[in-house]
Design a protein around this motif. Structure first.
Motif, PDB file in Angstrom:
ATOM      1  N   ALA A   1      18.236  70.079   9.594  1.00 58.20           N
ATOM      2  CA  ALA A   1      17.916  70.216   8.176  1.00 58.20           C
ATOM      3  C   ALA A   1      18.683  69.212   7.325  1.00 58.20           C
ATOM      4  CB  ALA A   1      18.202  71.644   7.701  1.00 58.20           C
ATOM      5  N   THR A   2      19.966  68.989   7.643  1.00 58.58           N
ATOM      6  CA  THR A   2      20.778  68.036   6.877  1.00 58.58           C
ATOM      7  C   THR A   2      20.841  66.662   7.535  1.00 58.58           C
ATOM      8  OG1 THR A   2      22.822  68.665   8.033  1.00 58.58           O
ATOM      9  CG2 THR A   2      22.228  69.935   6.061  1.00 58.58           C
ATOM     10  N   ARG A   3      20.388  66.572   8.795  1.00 56.65           N
ATOM     11  CA  ARG A   3      20.381  65.350   9.597  1.00 56.65           C
ATOM     12  C   ARG A   3      21.798  64.911  10.004  1.00 56.65           C
ATOM     13  NH1 ARG A   3      18.924  60.932   7.483  1.00 56.65           N
ATOM     14  NH2 ARG A   3      17.987  59.986   9.333  1.00 56.65           N
ATOM     15  N   LYS A   4      22.773  65.763   9.826  1.00 54.40           N
ATOM     16  CA  LYS A   4      24.120  65.440  10.295  1.00 54.40           C
ATOM     17  C   LYS A   4      24.214  65.735  11.796  1.00 54.40           C
ATOM     18  CE  LYS A   4      26.870  66.113   6.095  1.00 54.40           C
ATOM     19  NZ  LYS A   4      28.028  66.827   5.509  1.00 54.40           N
ATOM     20  N   SER A   5      24.898  64.863  12.535  1.00 51.45           N
ATOM     21  CA  SER A   5      25.046  65.070  13.971  1.00 51.45           C
ATOM     22  C   SER A   5      26.402  64.558  14.434  1.00 51.45           C
ATOM     23  CB  SER A   5      23.922  64.363  14.745  1.00 51.45           C
ATOM     24  OG  SER A   5      23.883  62.985  14.442  1.00 51.45           O
ATOM     25  N   LYS A   6      26.856  65.100  15.547  1.00 57.29           N
ATOM     26  CA  LYS A   6      28.158  64.729  16.098  1.00 57.29           C
ATOM     27  C   LYS A   6      28.037  64.612  17.609  1.00 57.29           C
ATOM     28  CE  LYS A   6      32.998  66.236  16.318  1.00 57.29           C
ATOM     29  NZ  LYS A   6      33.987  67.216  15.807  1.00 57.29           N
ATOM     30  N   ARG A   7      28.535  63.510  18.139  1.00 57.93           N
ATOM     31  CA  ARG A   7      28.535  63.318  19.583  1.00 57.93           C
ATOM     32  C   ARG A   7      29.844  63.828  20.160  1.00 57.93           C
ATOM     33  NH1 ARG A   7      26.544  57.889  22.728  1.00 57.93           N
ATOM     34  NH2 ARG A   7      26.790  58.679  24.853  1.00 57.93           N
ATOM     35  N   LEU A   8      29.750  64.648  21.203  1.00 59.09           N
ATOM     36  CA  LEU A   8      30.939  65.199  21.828  1.00 59.09           C
ATOM     37  C   LEU A   8      31.487  64.237  22.879  1.00 59.09           C
ATOM     38  CD1 LEU A   8      29.903  68.940  22.352  1.00 59.09           C
ATOM     39  CD2 LEU A   8      30.892  67.842  20.344  1.00 59.09           C
ATOM     40  N   PRO A   9      32.789  64.334  23.175  1.00 61.11           N
ATOM     41  CA  PRO A   9      33.341  63.502  24.247  1.00 61.11           C
ATOM     42  C   PRO A   9      32.660  63.812  25.582  1.00 61.11           C
ATOM     43  CG  PRO A   9      35.080  64.571  22.980  1.00 61.11           C
ATOM     44  CD  PRO A   9      33.802  65.194  22.543  1.00 61.11           C
ATOM     45  N   HIS A  10      32.714  62.860  26.500  1.00 55.24           N
ATOM     46  CA  HIS A  10      32.152  63.088  27.827  1.00 55.24           C
ATOM     47  C   HIS A  10      32.863  64.272  28.475  1.00 55.24           C
ATOM     48  CE1 HIS A  10      31.109  62.458  32.041  1.00 55.24           C
ATOM     49  NE2 HIS A  10      30.138  61.648  31.634  1.00 55.24           N
ATOM     50  N   CYS A  11      32.084  65.153  29.096  1.00 53.48           N
ATOM     51  CA  CYS A  11      32.674  66.373  29.642  1.00 53.48           C
ATOM     52  C   CYS A  11      33.571  66.116  30.851  1.00 53.48           C
ATOM     53  CB  CYS A  11      31.588  67.379  30.002  1.00 53.48           C
ATOM     54  SG  CYS A  11      30.378  66.798  31.200  1.00 53.48           S
TER      55      CYS A  11
ATOM     56  N   SER B   1      38.728  73.653  17.604  1.00 54.37           N
ATOM     57  CA  SER B   1      39.947  73.765  18.400  1.00 54.37           C
ATOM     58  C   SER B   1      40.248  72.502  19.214  1.00 54.37           C
ATOM     59  CB  SER B   1      39.851  74.968  19.343  1.00 54.37           C
ATOM     60  OG  SER B   1      38.680  74.895  20.144  1.00 54.37           O
ATOM     61  N   ASP B   2      39.228  71.732  19.541  1.00 55.68           N
ATOM     62  CA  ASP B   2      39.427  70.534  20.366  1.00 55.68           C
ATOM     63  C   ASP B   2      39.032  69.246  19.652  1.00 55.68           C
ATOM     64  OD1 ASP B   2      40.251  71.998  22.752  1.00 55.68           O
ATOM     65  OD2 ASP B   2      38.173  72.662  22.863  1.00 55.68           O
ATOM     66  N   LYS B   3      38.963  69.290  18.317  1.00 59.27           N
ATOM     67  CA  LYS B   3      38.454  68.133  17.580  1.00 59.27           C
ATOM     68  C   LYS B   3      39.340  66.901  17.726  1.00 59.27           C
ATOM     69  CE  LYS B   3      40.544  69.317  13.104  1.00 59.27           C
ATOM     70  NZ  LYS B   3      40.265  69.613  11.675  1.00 59.27           N
ATOM     71  N   ASN B   4      40.620  67.099  18.018  1.00 62.53           N
ATOM     72  CA  ASN B   4      41.527  65.961  18.187  1.00 62.53           C
ATOM     73  C   ASN B   4      41.716  65.577  19.656  1.00 62.53           C
ATOM     74  OD1 ASN B   4      42.047  65.769  15.370  1.00 62.53           O
ATOM     75  ND2 ASN B   4      43.528  67.443  15.524  1.00 62.53           N
ATOM     76  N   CYS B   5      40.923  66.193  20.525  1.00 63.56           N
ATOM     77  CA  CYS B   5      41.049  65.928  21.960  1.00 63.56           C
ATOM     78  C   CYS B   5      39.873  65.093  22.457  1.00 63.56           C
ATOM     79  CB  CYS B   5      41.105  67.239  22.744  1.00 63.56           C
ATOM     80  SG  CYS B   5      42.469  68.315  22.294  1.00 63.56           S
ATOM     81  N   LYS B   6      40.128  64.270  23.424  1.00 64.24           N
ATOM     82  CA  LYS B   6      39.085  63.475  24.059  1.00 64.24           C
ATOM     83  C   LYS B   6      38.611  64.104  25.362  1.00 64.24           C
ATOM     84  CE  LYS B   6      40.654  59.054  22.144  1.00 64.24           C
ATOM     85  NZ  LYS B   6      41.096  57.667  22.465  1.00 64.24           N
ATOM     86  N   PHE B   7      39.224  65.234  25.716  1.00 64.97           N
ATOM     87  CA  PHE B   7      38.911  65.855  26.992  1.00 64.97           C
ATOM     88  C   PHE B   7      38.496  67.305  26.800  1.00 64.97           C
ATOM     89  CE2 PHE B   7      42.269  62.678  27.632  1.00 64.97           C
ATOM     90  CZ  PHE B   7      41.615  61.797  28.487  1.00 64.97           C
ATOM     91  N   TRP B   8      37.640  67.765  27.681  1.00 63.30           N
ATOM     92  CA  TRP B   8      37.239  69.158  27.711  1.00 63.30           C
ATOM     93  C   TRP B   8      38.284  69.963  28.484  1.00 63.30           C
ATOM     94  CZ3 TRP B   8      31.685  70.893  27.170  1.00 63.30           C
ATOM     95  CH2 TRP B   8      30.940  69.956  26.447  1.00 63.30           C
ATOM     96  N   ARG B   9      38.408  71.248  28.135  1.00 62.97           N
ATOM     97  CA  ARG B   9      39.343  72.123  28.827  1.00 62.97           C
ATOM     98  C   ARG B   9      38.656  72.861  29.978  1.00 62.97           C
ATOM     99  NH1 ARG B   9      40.184  76.216  25.910  1.00 62.97           N
ATOM    100  NH2 ARG B   9      38.857  75.739  24.114  1.00 62.97           N
ATOM    101  N   LYS B  10      39.388  73.064  31.062  1.00 62.48           N
ATOM    102  CA  LYS B  10      38.857  73.833  32.185  1.00 62.48           C
ATOM    103  C   LYS B  10      38.934  75.326  31.871  1.00 62.48           C
ATOM    104  CE  LYS B  10      39.891  70.572  35.915  1.00 62.48           C
ATOM    105  NZ  LYS B  10      40.563  70.381  37.235  1.00 62.48           N
TER     106      LYS B  10
END
Length: 397
Positions: free
Chosen positions: A163-173, A221-230
Protein backbone atom coordinates in the motif's frame (compact mmCIF):
# COMPACT_ATOMS: atom_id res chain seq x y z
CA UNK A 1 -20.88 7.07 15.07
CA UNK A 2 -20.02 6.56 18.71
CA UNK A 3 -16.35 6.86 19.56
CA UNK A 4 -15.01 4.01 21.66
CA UNK A 5 -12.77 4.56 24.65
CA UNK A 6 -9.66 3.34 22.86
CA UNK A 7 -10.10 5.88 20.07
CA UNK A 8 -10.77 8.79 22.44
CA UNK A 9 -7.71 7.95 24.54
CA UNK A 10 -5.53 7.59 21.47
CA UNK A 11 -6.70 10.90 20.03
CA UNK A 12 -5.84 12.69 23.28
CA UNK A 13 -2.39 11.12 23.25
CA UNK A 14 -1.87 12.12 19.62
CA UNK A 15 -2.90 15.67 20.47
CA UNK A 16 -0.45 16.11 23.32
CA UNK A 17 2.46 14.40 21.55
CA UNK A 18 1.98 15.93 18.15
CA UNK A 19 1.31 19.48 19.35
CA UNK A 20 4.65 19.37 21.14
CA UNK A 21 6.39 18.09 18.01
CA UNK A 22 4.70 20.44 15.52
CA UNK A 23 5.08 23.58 17.64
CA UNK A 24 8.84 23.44 17.19
CA UNK A 25 8.98 22.68 13.46
CA UNK A 26 5.87 24.04 11.74
CA UNK A 27 5.44 27.46 10.23
CA UNK A 28 3.09 29.87 12.02
CA UNK A 29 0.18 29.43 9.59
CA UNK A 30 0.64 25.67 9.61
CA UNK A 31 0.72 25.70 13.41
CA UNK A 32 -2.55 27.61 13.60
CA UNK A 33 -4.20 25.20 11.18
CA UNK A 34 -3.03 22.22 13.18
CA UNK A 35 -4.34 23.59 16.48
CA UNK A 36 -7.72 24.26 14.87
CA UNK A 37 -7.83 20.67 13.60
CA UNK A 38 -6.95 19.28 17.01
CA UNK A 39 -9.59 21.39 18.72
CA UNK A 40 -12.30 19.72 16.63
CA UNK A 41 -14.23 16.74 18.05
CA UNK A 42 -12.78 13.25 17.92
CA UNK A 43 -15.08 12.58 14.96
CA UNK A 44 -12.33 14.01 12.73
CA UNK A 45 -9.96 11.23 13.74
CA UNK A 46 -12.83 8.77 13.42
CA UNK A 47 -13.19 9.78 9.78
CA UNK A 48 -9.48 9.77 9.05
CA UNK A 49 -8.83 6.27 10.35
CA UNK A 50 -11.46 4.91 7.95
CA UNK A 51 -9.91 6.35 4.82
CA UNK A 52 -7.86 4.17 2.44
CA UNK A 53 -4.08 4.31 2.63
CA UNK A 54 -3.86 5.96 -0.77
CA UNK A 55 -5.91 8.95 0.43
CA UNK A 56 -3.92 9.27 3.64
CA UNK A 57 -0.64 9.29 1.71
CA UNK A 58 -1.97 12.23 -0.31
CA UNK A 59 -3.06 14.05 2.85
CA UNK A 60 0.43 13.63 4.28
CA UNK A 61 1.69 15.91 1.50
CA UNK A 62 -0.70 18.72 2.43
CA UNK A 63 1.24 19.99 5.44
CA UNK A 64 3.71 19.02 8.12
CA UNK A 65 0.94 18.84 10.66
CA UNK A 66 -1.07 16.29 8.70
CA UNK A 67 2.07 14.29 8.06
CA UNK A 68 2.85 14.25 11.79
CA UNK A 69 -0.69 13.14 12.65
CA UNK A 70 -0.98 10.37 10.03
CA UNK A 71 2.53 9.04 10.65
CA UNK A 72 2.01 8.88 14.42
CA UNK A 73 2.29 5.26 15.69
CA UNK A 74 -0.97 5.53 17.60
CA UNK A 75 -2.82 6.73 14.52
CA UNK A 76 -1.28 3.88 12.47
CA UNK A 77 -2.53 1.32 15.00
CA UNK A 78 -5.98 2.91 15.05
CA UNK A 79 -6.15 2.89 11.24
CA UNK A 80 -5.06 -0.76 11.08
CA UNK A 81 -7.67 -1.79 13.61
CA UNK A 82 -10.43 0.07 11.75
CA UNK A 83 -9.33 -1.46 8.43
CA UNK A 84 -9.43 -5.00 9.82
CA UNK A 85 -12.90 -4.43 11.28
CA UNK A 86 -14.36 -2.83 8.14
CA UNK A 87 -17.61 -4.69 7.48
CA UNK A 88 -17.43 -4.18 3.71
CA UNK A 89 -13.85 -5.52 3.49
CA UNK A 90 -12.87 -2.24 1.81
CA UNK A 91 -9.20 -2.64 2.78
CA UNK A 92 -8.88 -6.43 2.45
CA UNK A 93 -7.02 -7.70 -0.60
CA UNK A 94 -5.61 -10.82 -2.21
CA UNK A 95 -1.99 -10.98 -3.34
CA UNK A 96 -1.26 -13.57 -6.02
CA UNK A 97 1.70 -14.96 -7.88
CA UNK A 98 1.39 -17.00 -11.05
CA UNK A 99 2.36 -20.59 -11.77
CA UNK A 100 5.58 -19.49 -13.48
CA UNK A 101 6.53 -17.76 -10.15
CA UNK A 102 8.33 -14.94 -11.98
CA UNK A 103 8.73 -11.47 -10.51
CA UNK A 104 5.14 -10.44 -11.13
CA UNK A 105 2.74 -10.15 -8.21
CA UNK A 106 -0.88 -9.14 -8.64
CA UNK A 107 -3.42 -7.74 -6.21
CA UNK A 108 -7.20 -7.85 -6.13
CA UNK A 109 -9.77 -6.39 -3.69
CA UNK A 110 -11.61 -9.12 -1.81
CA UNK A 111 -14.83 -7.13 -2.17
CA UNK A 112 -14.37 -7.36 -5.95
CA UNK A 113 -14.05 -11.17 -5.79
CA UNK A 114 -17.21 -11.37 -3.66
CA UNK A 115 -19.38 -9.15 -5.85
CA UNK A 116 -18.03 -9.21 -9.41
CA UNK A 117 -17.65 -11.99 -11.97
CA UNK A 118 -14.58 -10.22 -13.39
CA UNK A 119 -12.64 -8.93 -10.36
CA UNK A 120 -10.31 -6.00 -10.85
CA UNK A 121 -6.62 -6.93 -10.61
CA UNK A 122 -3.46 -4.91 -10.98
CA UNK A 123 0.27 -5.59 -10.93
CA UNK A 124 2.01 -4.60 -7.72
CA UNK A 125 5.14 -2.48 -7.72
CA UNK A 126 7.92 -3.32 -5.27
CA UNK A 127 10.87 -0.90 -5.76
CA UNK A 128 13.52 -3.27 -4.37
CA UNK A 129 12.52 -6.00 -6.82
CA UNK A 130 13.25 -3.80 -9.82
CA UNK A 131 16.98 -4.42 -9.43
CA UNK A 132 16.54 -8.20 -9.64
CA UNK A 133 16.54 -10.39 -12.72
CA UNK A 134 13.00 -10.78 -14.06
CA UNK A 135 13.56 -14.54 -14.37
CA UNK A 136 13.86 -14.87 -10.58
CA UNK A 137 11.23 -16.97 -8.84
CA UNK A 138 9.15 -15.39 -6.08
CA UNK A 139 7.18 -16.97 -3.23
CA UNK A 140 4.80 -15.28 -0.80
CA UNK A 141 5.76 -16.26 2.74
CA UNK A 142 2.89 -14.57 4.56
CA UNK A 143 1.34 -11.29 5.66
CA UNK A 144 0.88 -9.58 9.03
CA UNK A 145 -0.72 -6.16 9.63
CA UNK A 146 -0.34 -5.10 6.00
CA UNK A 147 3.31 -6.17 5.72
CA UNK A 148 4.13 -9.00 3.32
CA UNK A 149 7.19 -11.23 3.44
CA UNK A 150 8.36 -12.54 0.08
CA UNK A 151 11.22 -14.87 -0.84
CA UNK A 152 13.07 -14.45 -4.13
CA UNK A 153 15.04 -17.46 -5.37
CA UNK A 154 14.46 -18.96 -1.91
CA UNK A 155 17.28 -17.09 -0.14
CA UNK A 156 16.53 -13.38 -0.75
CA UNK A 157 13.90 -12.20 1.72
CA UNK A 158 12.00 -8.90 1.66
CA UNK A 159 9.45 -7.23 3.94
CA UNK A 160 7.15 -5.06 1.89
CA UNK A 161 4.07 -2.89 2.32
CA UNK A 162 2.26 -2.88 -1.06
CA UNK A 163 0.00 0.00 0.00
CA UNK A 164 2.83 2.44 0.84
CA UNK A 165 5.37 0.77 -1.51
CA UNK A 166 7.98 0.74 1.26
CA UNK A 167 10.17 -2.37 1.33
CA UNK A 168 13.19 -3.69 3.20
CA UNK A 169 15.66 -6.36 2.19
CA UNK A 170 16.77 -8.67 4.98
CA UNK A 171 20.34 -9.91 5.40
CA UNK A 172 21.17 -13.28 3.87
CA UNK A 173 19.97 -15.99 6.23
CA UNK A 174 23.35 -17.74 6.00
CA UNK A 175 22.12 -21.33 5.71
CA UNK A 176 24.47 -23.81 4.10
CA UNK A 177 24.09 -24.53 0.41
CA UNK A 178 22.90 -28.09 -0.08
CA UNK A 179 20.17 -29.47 -2.34
CA UNK A 180 17.24 -29.11 0.02
CA UNK A 181 13.98 -27.40 0.86
CA UNK A 182 13.16 -24.04 2.42
CA UNK A 183 10.22 -23.37 4.70
CA UNK A 184 9.49 -19.95 6.16
CA UNK A 185 7.34 -18.16 8.67
CA UNK A 186 6.44 -14.50 9.21
CA UNK A 187 4.86 -13.33 12.45
CA UNK A 188 4.41 -10.49 14.92
CA UNK A 189 5.79 -10.45 18.46
CA UNK A 190 3.22 -8.36 20.29
CA UNK A 191 5.26 -8.30 23.51
CA UNK A 192 8.12 -6.41 21.86
CA UNK A 193 6.21 -4.91 18.87
CA UNK A 194 8.61 -6.74 16.56
CA UNK A 195 8.08 -8.53 13.25
CA UNK A 196 10.06 -11.76 12.92
CA UNK A 197 10.94 -14.07 10.05
CA UNK A 198 11.81 -17.74 10.53
CA UNK A 199 13.62 -19.89 7.96
CA UNK A 200 13.88 -23.68 8.22
CA UNK A 201 16.22 -25.28 5.68
CA UNK A 202 15.96 -29.08 5.37
CA UNK A 203 18.33 -31.33 3.47
CA UNK A 204 19.66 -34.89 3.45
CA UNK A 205 23.05 -35.29 5.08
CA UNK A 206 25.88 -37.39 3.68
CA UNK A 207 24.82 -40.10 6.13
CA UNK A 208 21.37 -40.19 4.53
CA UNK A 209 19.39 -38.61 7.38
CA UNK A 210 17.30 -35.44 7.33
CA UNK A 211 19.02 -32.38 8.78
CA UNK A 212 17.49 -28.97 9.35
CA UNK A 213 18.89 -25.52 10.06
CA UNK A 214 16.55 -23.11 11.82
CA UNK A 215 17.15 -19.37 12.09
CA UNK A 216 15.22 -16.23 13.01
CA UNK A 217 15.51 -12.51 12.29
CA UNK A 218 13.62 -9.67 13.97
CA UNK A 219 13.08 -6.35 12.20
CA UNK A 220 13.53 -4.52 15.49
CA UNK A 221 15.56 -6.88 17.70
CA UNK A 222 18.12 -7.68 14.98
CA UNK A 223 18.08 -4.45 12.96
CA UNK A 224 21.74 -3.75 13.76
CA UNK A 225 22.84 -7.30 12.99
CA UNK A 226 23.99 -8.74 9.69
CA UNK A 227 23.36 -12.29 10.82
CA UNK A 228 20.33 -14.37 11.67
CA UNK A 229 20.10 -16.06 15.07
CA UNK A 230 19.88 -19.83 15.49
CA UNK A 231 16.82 -21.26 17.22
CA UNK A 232 15.92 -24.71 18.56
CA UNK A 233 15.45 -27.75 16.37
CA UNK A 234 12.18 -28.29 14.56
CA UNK A 235 10.51 -31.18 16.43
CA UNK A 236 9.81 -34.55 14.82
CA UNK A 237 11.07 -34.32 11.28
CA UNK A 238 10.79 -31.42 8.87
CA UNK A 239 7.95 -29.05 7.91
CA UNK A 240 5.49 -30.24 5.28
CA UNK A 241 4.44 -26.67 4.45
CA UNK A 242 6.37 -24.06 2.48
CA UNK A 243 5.32 -21.37 4.95
CA UNK A 244 3.96 -21.37 8.48
CA UNK A 245 0.53 -19.93 9.31
CA UNK A 246 0.49 -17.15 11.89
CA UNK A 247 -2.26 -17.34 14.51
CA UNK A 248 -2.43 -16.11 18.12
CA UNK A 249 1.23 -15.13 18.33
CA UNK A 250 2.57 -18.40 16.93
CA UNK A 251 3.58 -19.84 13.56
CA UNK A 252 2.25 -23.26 12.58
CA UNK A 253 3.45 -26.01 10.27
CA UNK A 254 2.28 -29.56 9.65
CA UNK A 255 4.85 -32.36 9.73
CA UNK A 256 5.06 -36.12 9.24
CA UNK A 257 3.14 -36.83 12.46
CA UNK A 258 -0.49 -36.32 13.42
CA UNK A 259 0.41 -33.14 15.30
CA UNK A 260 0.79 -29.51 14.24
CA UNK A 261 4.07 -27.85 15.17
CA UNK A 262 3.75 -24.33 16.59
CA UNK A 263 6.45 -21.75 17.22
CA UNK A 264 5.84 -18.92 19.70
CA UNK A 265 7.47 -15.88 18.04
CA UNK A 266 7.80 -14.08 21.39
CA UNK A 267 9.29 -16.88 23.49
CA UNK A 268 10.95 -18.43 20.41
CA UNK A 269 10.13 -22.00 21.44
CA UNK A 270 8.35 -24.88 19.71
CA UNK A 271 5.36 -26.85 20.92
CA UNK A 272 2.77 -29.17 19.36
CA UNK A 273 -0.98 -29.07 18.82
CA UNK A 274 -3.13 -32.13 18.11
CA UNK A 275 -5.34 -32.35 15.06
CA UNK A 276 -9.07 -33.12 15.45
CA UNK A 277 -9.23 -36.53 17.17
CA UNK A 278 -11.65 -38.02 14.63
CA UNK A 279 -8.90 -37.85 11.96
CA UNK A 280 -6.02 -39.31 13.94
CA UNK A 281 -6.58 -42.87 12.73
CA UNK A 282 -7.69 -42.10 9.17
CA UNK A 283 -5.19 -43.27 6.57
CA UNK A 284 -4.93 -42.47 2.87
CA UNK A 285 -6.89 -39.94 0.91
CA UNK A 286 -6.31 -37.21 3.49
CA UNK A 287 -4.11 -34.25 2.78
CA UNK A 288 -4.40 -31.83 5.71
CA UNK A 289 -3.71 -28.20 4.82
CA UNK A 290 -3.22 -25.52 7.42
CA UNK A 291 -4.84 -22.12 7.08
CA UNK A 292 -6.30 -19.17 8.97
CA UNK A 293 -10.00 -18.28 8.99
CA UNK A 294 -11.46 -15.35 10.96
CA UNK A 295 -8.35 -15.30 13.12
CA UNK A 296 -8.57 -19.01 13.97
CA UNK A 297 -6.28 -21.89 13.02
CA UNK A 298 -7.96 -23.99 10.34
CA UNK A 299 -7.43 -27.37 8.69
CA UNK A 300 -8.72 -28.61 5.35
CA UNK A 301 -8.82 -32.34 4.65
CA UNK A 302 -9.04 -33.45 1.01
CA UNK A 303 -10.63 -36.86 0.50
CA UNK A 304 -10.23 -39.25 -2.42
CA UNK A 305 -14.02 -39.31 -2.68
CA UNK A 306 -14.16 -35.74 -3.97
CA UNK A 307 -14.90 -34.13 -0.64
CA UNK A 308 -13.12 -31.62 1.55
CA UNK A 309 -13.78 -30.95 5.25
CA UNK A 310 -12.85 -27.65 6.88
CA UNK A 311 -12.23 -27.47 10.63
CA UNK A 312 -11.37 -24.49 12.85
CA UNK A 313 -9.90 -24.29 16.36
CA UNK A 314 -12.32 -21.87 18.00
CA UNK A 315 -10.26 -21.48 21.19
CA UNK A 316 -6.58 -21.44 20.43
CA UNK A 317 -4.57 -24.21 22.09
CA UNK A 318 -7.64 -26.19 23.20
CA UNK A 319 -7.88 -29.43 21.22
CA UNK A 320 -11.48 -29.93 22.29
CA UNK A 321 -12.43 -26.67 20.53
CA UNK A 322 -11.77 -28.10 17.05
CA UNK A 323 -15.07 -27.77 15.22
CA UNK A 324 -16.08 -28.86 11.72
CA UNK A 325 -17.15 -25.67 9.95
CA UNK A 326 -18.40 -27.08 6.64
CA UNK A 327 -17.76 -29.65 3.89
CA UNK A 328 -17.34 -29.13 0.16
CA UNK A 329 -18.53 -31.74 -2.32
CA UNK A 330 -17.10 -31.89 -5.84
CA UNK A 331 -19.90 -30.45 -7.94
CA UNK A 332 -18.55 -31.36 -11.38
CA UNK A 333 -16.74 -34.38 -12.78
CA UNK A 334 -13.93 -32.21 -14.15
CA UNK A 335 -13.11 -31.22 -10.56
CA UNK A 336 -12.61 -34.83 -9.44
CA UNK A 337 -8.85 -34.84 -9.96
CA UNK A 338 -8.31 -31.42 -8.36
CA UNK A 339 -7.70 -30.58 -4.72
CA UNK A 340 -8.78 -27.61 -2.65
CA UNK A 341 -6.38 -25.33 -0.83
CA UNK A 342 -6.96 -24.18 2.71
CA UNK A 343 -9.65 -21.46 2.63
CA UNK A 344 -8.29 -17.95 2.27
CA UNK A 345 -11.26 -15.92 3.42
CA UNK A 346 -14.85 -16.34 4.60
CA UNK A 347 -17.42 -13.54 4.45
CA UNK A 348 -20.29 -12.83 6.80
CA UNK A 349 -22.58 -14.29 4.14
CA UNK A 350 -20.75 -17.64 4.26
CA UNK A 351 -18.92 -17.11 0.98
CA UNK A 352 -15.51 -18.80 1.00
CA UNK A 353 -12.54 -17.86 -1.22
CA UNK A 354 -10.09 -20.69 -1.92
CA UNK A 355 -8.11 -22.37 -4.67
CA UNK A 356 -9.31 -25.40 -6.61
CA UNK A 357 -6.13 -26.65 -8.23
CA UNK A 358 -4.62 -23.42 -9.56
CA UNK A 359 -7.95 -21.61 -10.02
CA UNK A 360 -9.55 -19.16 -7.62
CA UNK A 361 -13.11 -20.14 -6.71
CA UNK A 362 -15.89 -18.69 -4.56
CA UNK A 363 -17.83 -21.33 -2.65
CA UNK A 364 -21.20 -20.56 -1.05
CA UNK A 365 -21.76 -22.71 2.04
CA UNK A 366 -25.51 -22.12 2.21
CA UNK A 367 -26.29 -22.95 -1.43
CA UNK A 368 -23.45 -25.49 -1.90
CA UNK A 369 -22.48 -23.73 -5.13
CA UNK A 370 -19.20 -22.69 -6.71
CA UNK A 371 -18.52 -19.57 -8.78
CA UNK A 372 -15.38 -19.22 -10.89
CA UNK A 373 -14.38 -15.53 -10.98
CA UNK A 374 -12.86 -14.45 -14.29
CA UNK A 375 -9.35 -14.07 -12.98
CA UNK A 376 -5.99 -15.57 -13.95
CA UNK A 377 -6.44 -19.37 -13.97
CA UNK A 378 -2.84 -20.37 -13.29
CA UNK A 379 -2.18 -19.21 -9.74
CA UNK A 380 0.72 -20.63 -7.76
CA UNK A 381 0.07 -18.94 -4.45
CA UNK A 382 -2.58 -16.63 -3.00
CA UNK A 383 -2.56 -14.85 0.37
CA UNK A 384 -4.77 -12.23 2.01
CA UNK A 385 -3.63 -8.94 3.48
CA UNK A 386 -5.10 -5.71 4.84
CA UNK A 387 -3.84 -2.39 3.50
CA UNK A 388 -2.13 -0.42 6.26
CA UNK A 389 0.37 2.33 7.04
CA UNK A 390 2.70 -0.02 8.96
CA UNK A 391 6.30 0.45 7.87
CA UNK A 392 8.89 -2.32 7.39
CA UNK A 393 11.32 0.17 8.93
CA UNK A 394 10.06 0.05 12.51
CA UNK A 395 12.14 3.09 13.45
CA UNK A 396 9.74 5.10 11.23
CA UNK A 397 7.09 4.46 13.88
Amino acid sequence: MEINGFLATAVRRIRSRTIQRITTVAAADDRDFFHVALSMPEIIAEILIRLPVRSLLIFMCVSRSWRALISDPIFIKMHLRASIQNKNYAHHRLIMNLVNRRLSLKSCPISSVLHERSPVTHTLDCPLLKDLNRSCSVSIVGSVNGLICIAVNDINLFIWNPATRKSKRLPHCGVRKHPGRYSYGFGYDEASSDYKVVVIYSFISYQGSFVAEEKIYGLKSDKNCKFWRKIGNFPKGIPSDDSGKFVSGSLHWSNQTQNIVSFDVSKEIYSEISQPCCYEDRKGGLNPMLGVLTGCLSLLYNFDQNQADIWVMKEYGKVESWSKLFSIQSLHEQHACLRYSAPLFISRKNEVILLLGSQLVLYNIDSNSIVHPFIHNSLFGVHTYVESLVSPYLEDE
